[in-house]
Design a protein around this motif. Structure first.
Motif, PDB file in Angstrom:
ATOM      1  N   SER A   1      39.360  43.713  29.925  1.00 61.95           N
ATOM      2  CA  SER A   1      40.598  44.208  29.771  1.00 61.95           C
ATOM      3  C   SER A   1      40.469  45.554  28.829  1.00 61.95           C
ATOM      4  CB  SER A   1      41.188  43.284  28.737  1.00 61.95           C
ATOM      5  OG  SER A   1      41.782  42.135  29.687  1.00 61.95           O
TER       6      SER A   1
ATOM      7  N   GLN B   1      41.849  36.125  25.657  1.00 61.82           N
ATOM      8  CA  GLN B   1      41.487  36.459  27.039  1.00 61.82           C
ATOM      9  C   GLN B   1      40.854  35.237  27.543  1.00 61.82           C
ATOM     10  OE1 GLN B   1      39.456  40.428  28.395  1.00 61.82           O
ATOM     11  NE2 GLN B   1      37.894  38.916  28.490  1.00 61.82           N
TER      12      GLN B   1
ATOM     13  N   TYR C   1      45.078  38.261  29.828  1.00 62.82           N
ATOM     14  CA  TYR C   1      44.858  38.865  28.444  1.00 62.82           C
ATOM     15  C   TYR C   1      46.041  38.503  27.703  1.00 62.82           C
ATOM     16  CZ  TYR C   1      43.751  41.218  24.103  1.00 62.82           C
ATOM     17  OH  TYR C   1      43.428  41.474  22.677  1.00 62.82           O
TER      18      TYR C   1
ATOM     19  N   CYS D   1      41.716  36.837  35.473  1.00 64.49           N
ATOM     20  CA  CYS D   1      41.754  37.512  34.207  1.00 64.49           C
ATOM     21  C   CYS D   1      43.099  37.509  33.494  1.00 64.49           C
ATOM     22  CB  CYS D   1      41.240  38.772  34.522  1.00 64.49           C
ATOM     23  SG  CYS D   1      39.698  39.250  35.223  1.00 64.49           S
TER      24      CYS D   1
ATOM     25  N   GLN E   1      42.957  46.464  33.515  1.00 65.47           N
ATOM     26  CA  GLN E   1      41.685  45.887  34.023  1.00 65.47           C
ATOM     27  C   GLN E   1      40.982  46.785  34.958  1.00 65.47           C
ATOM     28  OE1 GLN E   1      43.233  42.016  35.111  1.00 65.47           O
ATOM     29  NE2 GLN E   1      42.526  41.001  33.100  1.00 65.47           N
TER      30      GLN E   1
END
Lengths: 198, 198
Positions: free
Chosen positions: B39, A88, A81, A79, B28
């Motif tokens: 996020s 993202q 961002y 993940c 997160q």
């Protein structure tokens, strides 16, 4: 309707447009089933080299604790961002852990290469007391010694992450794309993209 | 040896010392078993109000897609790394999802309060086409209308996160503490901390 396209130019552009933010080089790798979650510093050269795989030299200092559960977990999600460009990336893929017991000579070579590529200071981390166990040092921080020419210690692992699906969300343009990969007959990875609702 | 101590002052200090970095407000939330990972922008007031629970108004726009799997997942982990102070918090805890079908009147009230506390623009997100489904709009972005006095729409959920264990790692001081909670006889949450190897 899915069309041929790769997510890599998007990520390269995001890395570029957020390069002035130190934190933009950090992402998290999420692993089932244990919720193991790490902050990683990515090796951007791997992209520039055109290699699809994300490579991380080590598990930072908590590798020894979580390595066993991660060995049995072959998939993960990154993940990422980007706070400047509001982008993202959720990258799903296969995980390969290379420790000293690996039977593949090439992979052992990769691991050794990664070991010598890291600083002596970071190598010394793997000689420190096992992370997350009670601190019994009583503040006596005795220094470990390490011969610079010595190969990887047992605690040192190489993690390879091989992306299979990428969910890209752009909160500025309010657009979202799902990238899915398949292998060609020649064994190359082909990427298709589909525009989805943000 | 475990001693009584709370992790909240550490987090408040980290938020304070990283306040000038916009991204430091992001963390997160990781949820098993689906690797769902979002996020989030945290509501810092909740800390200041001394409430142990982290509250997030919505699942941002992808709530509708992942809400079902999250409803069946009662635990999660928040991963939060502060790039300025080199501090990492891994907060494990219970998750409570409050949708319109909730049987608890107080929780429904909390959800309604959260709805009216969010801007009209963000409320409108919940009327947009379902996230991650193929985009069939052909670019025709017809605008949704919403009566400001209208209560929460079905897609709007409130997430409550109740911390139970906190793994705090400080990479500058090279110290690590594990905070564990238990309930007192009066039902208050008591925190113990133990120093562990970083």
């Amino acid at each position: 309707m899915a069309t041929a396209a790769s997510w890599k130019p998007l990520l390269l552009r995001a890395l570029d447009s957020n390069a002035h933010l130190k934190h933009s080089a950090f992402f998290q790798l999420v692993l089932p089933p244990s919720l193991a979650c790490f902050s990683y510093l990515i090796l951007i050269e791997n992209y520039v080299a055109g290699d699809d795989r994300l490579q991380r030299k080590t598990f930072q200092s908590d590798g020894r604790i979580q390595i066993e559960e991660i060995k049995h977990c072959h998939f993960g999600e990154i993940c990422w961002y980007f706070t400047e460009s509001w982008e993202q990336f959720r990258i799903n893929g296969k995980i390969d852990i290379i420790d000293g017991a690996n039977s593949d000579a090439c992979k052992l070579q990769q691991r050794e290469k990664a070991w010598f590529a890291s600083s002596l200071k970071s190598r010394l981390q793997y000689l420190a007391p096992a992370p997350r166990l009670p601190d019994i040092s009583n503040g006596s921080g005795e220094e470990n010694q390490l011969d610079p020419s010595e190969g990887p210690v047992e605690a040192f692992c190489l993690l390879l992450f091989d992306p299979e699906q990428v969910d890209y969300l752009n909160l500025k343009s309010n657009e979202r794309f799902i990238f899915t990969s398949r292998s060609s007959e020649q064994g190359f990875k082909l990427w298709m993209s589909e525009k989805v609702n943000p």
